[in-house]
Design a protein around this motif. Structure first.
Motif, PDB file in Angstrom:
ATOM      1  N   GLY A 154      11.355 -44.503 -46.599  1.00 31.34           N
ATOM      2  CA  GLY A 154      11.331 -43.052 -46.763  1.00 31.34           C
ATOM      3  C   GLY A 154      12.075 -42.297 -45.692  1.00 31.34           C
ATOM      4  O   GLY A 154      12.653 -42.885 -44.773  1.00 31.34           O
ATOM      5  N   ILE A 155      12.065 -40.982 -45.861  1.00 36.58           N
ATOM      6  CA  ILE A 155      12.575 -40.074 -44.830  1.00 36.58           C
ATOM      7  C   ILE A 155      11.575 -38.918 -44.737  1.00 36.58           C
ATOM      8  O   ILE A 155      10.766 -38.711 -45.652  1.00 36.58           O
ATOM      9  CB  ILE A 155      13.963 -39.488 -45.179  1.00 36.58           C
ATOM     10  CG1 ILE A 155      13.911 -38.822 -46.571  1.00 36.58           C
ATOM     11  CG2 ILE A 155      15.051 -40.544 -45.113  1.00 36.58           C
ATOM     12  CD1 ILE A 155      14.769 -37.617 -46.650  1.00 36.58           C
ATOM     13  N   ILE A 156      11.666 -38.180 -43.641  1.00 36.08           N
ATOM     14  CA  ILE A 156      10.788 -37.020 -43.461  1.00 36.08           C
ATOM     15  C   ILE A 156      11.627 -35.743 -43.509  1.00 36.08           C
ATOM     16  O   ILE A 156      12.678 -35.652 -42.865  1.00 36.08           O
ATOM     17  CB  ILE A 156      10.043 -37.114 -42.109  1.00 36.08           C
ATOM     18  CG1 ILE A 156       9.086 -38.291 -42.095  1.00 36.08           C
ATOM     19  CG2 ILE A 156       9.317 -35.806 -41.790  1.00 36.08           C
ATOM     20  CD1 ILE A 156       7.940 -38.226 -43.101  1.00 36.08           C
ATOM     21  N   VAL A 157      11.162 -34.786 -44.299  1.00 37.50           N
ATOM     22  CA  VAL A 157      11.788 -33.462 -44.310  1.00 37.50           C
ATOM     23  C   VAL A 157      10.749 -32.503 -43.748  1.00 37.50           C
ATOM     24  O   VAL A 157       9.679 -32.306 -44.337  1.00 37.50           O
ATOM     25  CB  VAL A 157      12.162 -33.027 -45.752  1.00 37.50           C
ATOM     26  CG1 VAL A 157      12.793 -31.634 -45.732  1.00 37.50           C
ATOM     27  CG2 VAL A 157      13.104 -34.038 -46.397  1.00 37.50           C
ATOM     28  N   LYS A 158      11.074 -31.944 -42.600  1.00 35.68           N
ATOM     29  CA  LYS A 158      10.119 -31.025 -41.967  1.00 35.68           C
ATOM     30  C   LYS A 158      10.681 -29.618 -42.062  1.00 35.68           C
ATOM     31  O   LYS A 158      11.863 -29.400 -41.801  1.00 35.68           O
ATOM     32  CB  LYS A 158       9.940 -31.439 -40.506  1.00 35.68           C
ATOM     33  CG  LYS A 158       8.983 -30.536 -39.752  1.00 35.68           C
ATOM     34  CD  LYS A 158       8.618 -31.117 -38.403  1.00 35.68           C
ATOM     35  CE  LYS A 158       7.754 -30.125 -37.644  1.00 35.68           C
ATOM     36  NZ  LYS A 158       7.360 -30.633 -36.331  1.00 35.68           N
ATOM     37  N   GLN A 159       9.835 -28.683 -42.448  1.00 37.36           N
ATOM     38  CA  GLN A 159      10.291 -27.296 -42.539  1.00 37.36           C
ATOM     39  C   GLN A 159       9.302 -26.368 -41.844  1.00 37.36           C
ATOM     40  O   GLN A 159       8.089 -26.433 -42.071  1.00 37.36           O
ATOM     41  CB  GLN A 159      10.432 -26.872 -44.008  1.00 37.36           C
ATOM     42  CG  GLN A 159      11.039 -25.477 -44.139  1.00 37.36           C
ATOM     43  CD  GLN A 159      11.160 -25.023 -45.581  1.00 37.36           C
ATOM     44  OE1 GLN A 159      10.258 -25.268 -46.381  1.00 37.36           O
ATOM     45  NE2 GLN A 159      12.259 -24.351 -45.905  1.00 37.36           N
ATOM     46  N   ALA A 160       9.855 -25.504 -40.999  1.00 35.95           N
ATOM     47  CA  ALA A 160       9.004 -24.506 -40.352  1.00 35.95           C
ATOM     48  C   ALA A 160       8.636 -23.432 -41.367  1.00 35.95           C
ATOM     49  O   ALA A 160       9.442 -23.056 -42.212  1.00 35.95           O
ATOM     50  CB  ALA A 160       9.750 -23.886 -39.175  1.00 35.95           C
ATOM     51  N   LEU A 161       7.400 -22.969 -41.307  1.00 36.72           N
ATOM     52  CA  LEU A 161       6.975 -21.829 -42.128  1.00 36.72           C
ATOM     53  C   LEU A 161       7.119 -20.562 -41.285  1.00 36.72           C
ATOM     54  O   LEU A 161       7.017 -20.624 -40.059  1.00 36.72           O
ATOM     55  CB  LEU A 161       5.509 -21.998 -42.536  1.00 36.72           C
ATOM     56  CG  LEU A 161       5.228 -23.008 -43.650  1.00 36.72           C
ATOM     57  CD1 LEU A 161       3.742 -23.326 -43.710  1.00 36.72           C
ATOM     58  CD2 LEU A 161       5.729 -22.488 -44.992  1.00 36.72           C
ATOM     59  N   VAL A 164      17.311 -38.021 -35.912  1.00 38.81           N
ATOM     60  CA  VAL A 164      17.515 -36.822 -36.733  1.00 38.81           C
ATOM     61  C   VAL A 164      18.731 -37.080 -37.621  1.00 38.81           C
ATOM     62  O   VAL A 164      19.808 -37.402 -37.129  1.00 38.81           O
ATOM     63  CB  VAL A 164      17.756 -35.578 -35.841  1.00 38.81           C
ATOM     64  CG1 VAL A 164      18.118 -34.372 -36.694  1.00 38.81           C
ATOM     65  CG2 VAL A 164      16.510 -35.286 -35.010  1.00 38.81           C
ATOM     66  N   TYR A 165      18.539 -36.940 -38.957  1.00 39.62           N
ATOM     67  CA  TYR A 165      19.651 -37.190 -39.880  1.00 39.62           C
ATOM     68  C   TYR A 165      20.398 -35.902 -40.212  1.00 39.62           C
ATOM     69  O   TYR A 165      21.570 -35.923 -40.552  1.00 39.62           O
ATOM     70  CB  TYR A 165      19.137 -37.795 -41.198  1.00 39.62           C
ATOM     71  CG  TYR A 165      18.388 -39.101 -41.020  1.00 39.62           C
ATOM     72  CD1 TYR A 165      18.914 -40.138 -40.240  1.00 39.62           C
ATOM     73  CD2 TYR A 165      17.153 -39.301 -41.644  1.00 39.62           C
ATOM     74  CE1 TYR A 165      18.230 -41.339 -40.096  1.00 39.62           C
ATOM     75  CE2 TYR A 165      16.472 -40.497 -41.501  1.00 39.62           C
ATOM     76  CZ  TYR A 165      17.012 -41.511 -40.727  1.00 39.62           C
ATOM     77  OH  TYR A 165      16.327 -42.694 -40.579  1.00 39.62           O
ATOM     78  N   TYR A 166      19.665 -34.777 -40.152  1.00 41.26           N
ATOM     79  CA  TYR A 166      20.280 -33.521 -40.627  1.00 41.26           C
ATOM     80  C   TYR A 166      19.390 -32.378 -40.178  1.00 41.26           C
ATOM     81  O   TYR A 166      18.167 -32.528 -40.085  1.00 41.26           O
ATOM     82  CB  TYR A 166      20.328 -33.565 -42.169  1.00 41.26           C
ATOM     83  CG  TYR A 166      20.727 -32.277 -42.839  1.00 41.26           C
ATOM     84  CD1 TYR A 166      22.066 -31.895 -42.932  1.00 41.26           C
ATOM     85  CD2 TYR A 166      19.761 -31.429 -43.402  1.00 41.26           C
ATOM     86  CE1 TYR A 166      22.426 -30.711 -43.563  1.00 41.26           C
ATOM     87  CE2 TYR A 166      20.114 -30.245 -44.035  1.00 41.26           C
ATOM     88  CZ  TYR A 166      21.445 -29.889 -44.116  1.00 41.26           C
ATOM     89  OH  TYR A 166      21.800 -28.729 -44.722  1.00 41.26           O
ATOM     90  N   SER A 167      20.023 -31.236 -39.897  1.00 35.99           N
ATOM     91  CA  SER A 167      19.195 -30.041 -39.675  1.00 35.99           C
ATOM     92  C   SER A 167      19.920 -28.836 -40.241  1.00 35.99           C
ATOM     93  O   SER A 167      21.160 -28.821 -40.335  1.00 35.99           O
ATOM     94  CB  SER A 167      18.899 -29.852 -38.190  1.00 35.99           C
ATOM     95  OG  SER A 167      20.092 -29.743 -37.480  1.00 35.99           O
ATOM     96  N   ASP A 168      19.144 -27.852 -40.668  1.00 36.82           N
ATOM     97  CA  ASP A 168      19.702 -26.627 -41.242  1.00 36.82           C
ATOM     98  C   ASP A 168      18.932 -25.458 -40.657  1.00 36.82           C
ATOM     99  O   ASP A 168      17.745 -25.274 -40.937  1.00 36.82           O
ATOM    100  CB  ASP A 168      19.555 -26.673 -42.777  1.00 36.82           C
ATOM    101  CG  ASP A 168      20.168 -25.450 -43.433  1.00 36.82           C
ATOM    102  OD1 ASP A 168      19.999 -24.332 -42.903  1.00 36.82           O
ATOM    103  OD2 ASP A 168      20.809 -25.617 -44.487  1.00 36.82           O
ATOM    104  N   GLU A 169      19.661 -24.700 -39.840  1.00 35.71           N
ATOM    105  CA  GLU A 169      18.989 -23.619 -39.115  1.00 35.71           C
ATOM    106  C   GLU A 169      18.451 -22.547 -40.064  1.00 35.71           C
ATOM    107  O   GLU A 169      17.312 -22.095 -39.922  1.00 35.71           O
ATOM    108  CB  GLU A 169      19.972 -23.001 -38.104  1.00 35.71           C
ATOM    109  CG  GLU A 169      19.306 -21.988 -37.220  1.00 35.71           C
ATOM    110  CD  GLU A 169      20.171 -21.537 -36.049  1.00 35.71           C
ATOM    111  OE1 GLU A 169      21.254 -22.123 -35.812  1.00 35.71           O
ATOM    112  OE2 GLU A 169      19.746 -20.587 -35.378  1.00 35.71           O
TER     113      GLU A 169
END
Ligand code: SR1
Ligand code: MG
Length: 397
Positions: A57-64, A102-107
């Motif tokens: 798997g991979i983890i997708v973390k998103q700030a609220l 970290v594979y990717y980030s989107d500000e």
């Protein structure tokens, strides 16, 4: 069918996390994927996207845009996602073995996509189950020593350090710590949260002028001392562990802060766990505290001698002075963290999970006394070994 992708912020759904993983090419085309939101922290959404065949798997973390623990009434900056992904990348440049890739980030979407660590367990959960994680303190000591030395004025170009510090200015998240760790628990503040039975003990803390002065000094250090890039929230819930591996996650509170802060938070959370255990099972936690400090001090001192960029580095007594103050501060910060996790807004399962009500209340009373002693007696301790007797005095008093 083409899948559209948001370019302006909106909270992800499980399907949205799958679409993102596909769009990023993180799984071969046609992979059967499943996704679940698994976040159990105070602030963010965490999705695990898994290949149903290989189980990888991979983890997708998103700030609220608000603090999940309180709700939409507590708005919170999305910028913390970029702080987190940049901190993970910076830490990885010194200690890649201790952070998720970290594979990717989107500000703009406040998203970080990273390595799935589900073969490990959150250290707090394991410690509550009675696990001891033999390498935990070796790894945490090394992580803190290397990241704090190399991002400090001793380990990197001092002009570049200022620029790095600028990119980690993190006022909103620092304010959470300033309020929840250093202020609210020591005042009659609405964010506090404790059982009625503890009111007398809590009011005694609020009326303790000696304590208030020392906490004010510690808060001032947190507000003003920019020694190094620190994690900023290094409790045992921010650590994945097994008997062999340790990974530090969640550095959304990262900023340039005092050397002793991460050490102190880690100590505190080990002590909170010790308070939840029978006496004969507490020693591994004290041993972890000793080892964390020993490893930190040894590696930091080696780097100081071999990689120091500061002309005063070889000045007799400077290293000892830095270590001495880091130690005292760490003990004081630990005291603040122990108290806030007992009566402040964000508790820990180590104490709240004690089933028997009387035992739980007793452990919390001990925690308040221990936190107070750590803060007031921090300058009298000469080694972590003395934390054992301080702990015993607190519990026996
Ligand atoms: C509103 S956030 C509460 C706590 O959760 C985080 O993990 C930090 O420890 C913060 O103080
Ligand atoms: Mg966190």
């Amino acid at each position: 069918m083409p899948v559209s992708h948001p370019t302006v912020y909106e909270p992800l759904t499980e399907q949205g996390a799958i679409s993102l993983a596909v769009r990023l090419g993180l799984f071969p085309e046609g992979t059967p994927l499943a996704c679940r939101e698994i976040g159990d922290g105070n602030l963010n959404l965490v999705f695990r996207v898994v290949d149903q065949q290989t189980k990888k798997g991979i983890i997708v973390k998103q700030a609220l845009p608000y603090a999940k623990v309180v709700g939409e009434s507590w708005p919170l900056t999305l910028k913390r996602a970029v702080i987190e992904s940049n901190a993970l990348r910076t830490f990885a440049s010194y200690v890649p073995q201790y952070v998720p890739k970290v594979y990717y980030s989107d500000e703009s979407l406040a998203i970080t996509v990273m390595e799935d660590l589900s073969h490990l367990q959150i250290a707090r959960k394991g410690l509550i189950e009675g696990k001891t994680y033999p390498l935990l303190s070796q790894h945490i000591g090394e992580f803190i020593a290397k990241t704090s030395f190399y991002t400090s004025d001793f380990g990197m170009n001092q002009q570049e350090k200022k620029q790095l510090a600028q990119s980690f200015v993190n006022p909103e998240l620092c304010k959470i710590t300033e309020d929840l760790v250093f202020t609210d628990p020591f005042f009659n503040h609405e964010t506090n949260n404790f059982e009625d039975e503890l009111r007398d003990d809590v009011e005694a803390l609020w009326n303790d002028d000696k304590l208030r002065l020392e906490v004010a000094k510690l808060k001032r250090k947190f507000l003003t001392e920019g020694d190094a890039l620190i994690h900023g929230d290094l409790h045992t819930g921010s650590i994945f562990a097994s008997d062999e591996e340790t990974k530090i996650i969640d550095p959304e509170f990262a900023f340039y802060g005092p050397f002793g802060f991460d050490i102190g938070q880690f100590f505190a959370n080990l002590l909170l766990n010790a308070l939840s255990r029978p006496e004969q099972q507490q020693e591994p936690l004290f041993a972890h505290i000793d080892k964390t400090w020993d490893v930190f001090a040894t590696i930091f001192s080696d780097l100081w001698r071999t990689h120091n960029v500061e002309p005063y580095a070889k000045t007799e007594g400077l290293l000892e002075d830095v270590l001495h103050h880091t130690f005292i501060d760490a003990i004081g910060f630990a005291g603040c963290e122990v108290i806030r996790r007992t009566i402040g807004l964000a508790h820990v399962a180590d104490l709240d999970g004690i089933e028997d009500k009387e035992e739980r209340l007793q452990a919390k009373r001990y925690a308040l006394r221990l936190g107070r002693s750590l803060i007031l007696q921090r300058e009298t301790l000469s080694s972590t070994k003395e934390i054992r007797s301080l702990f015993a005095q607190t519990v026996l008093a």
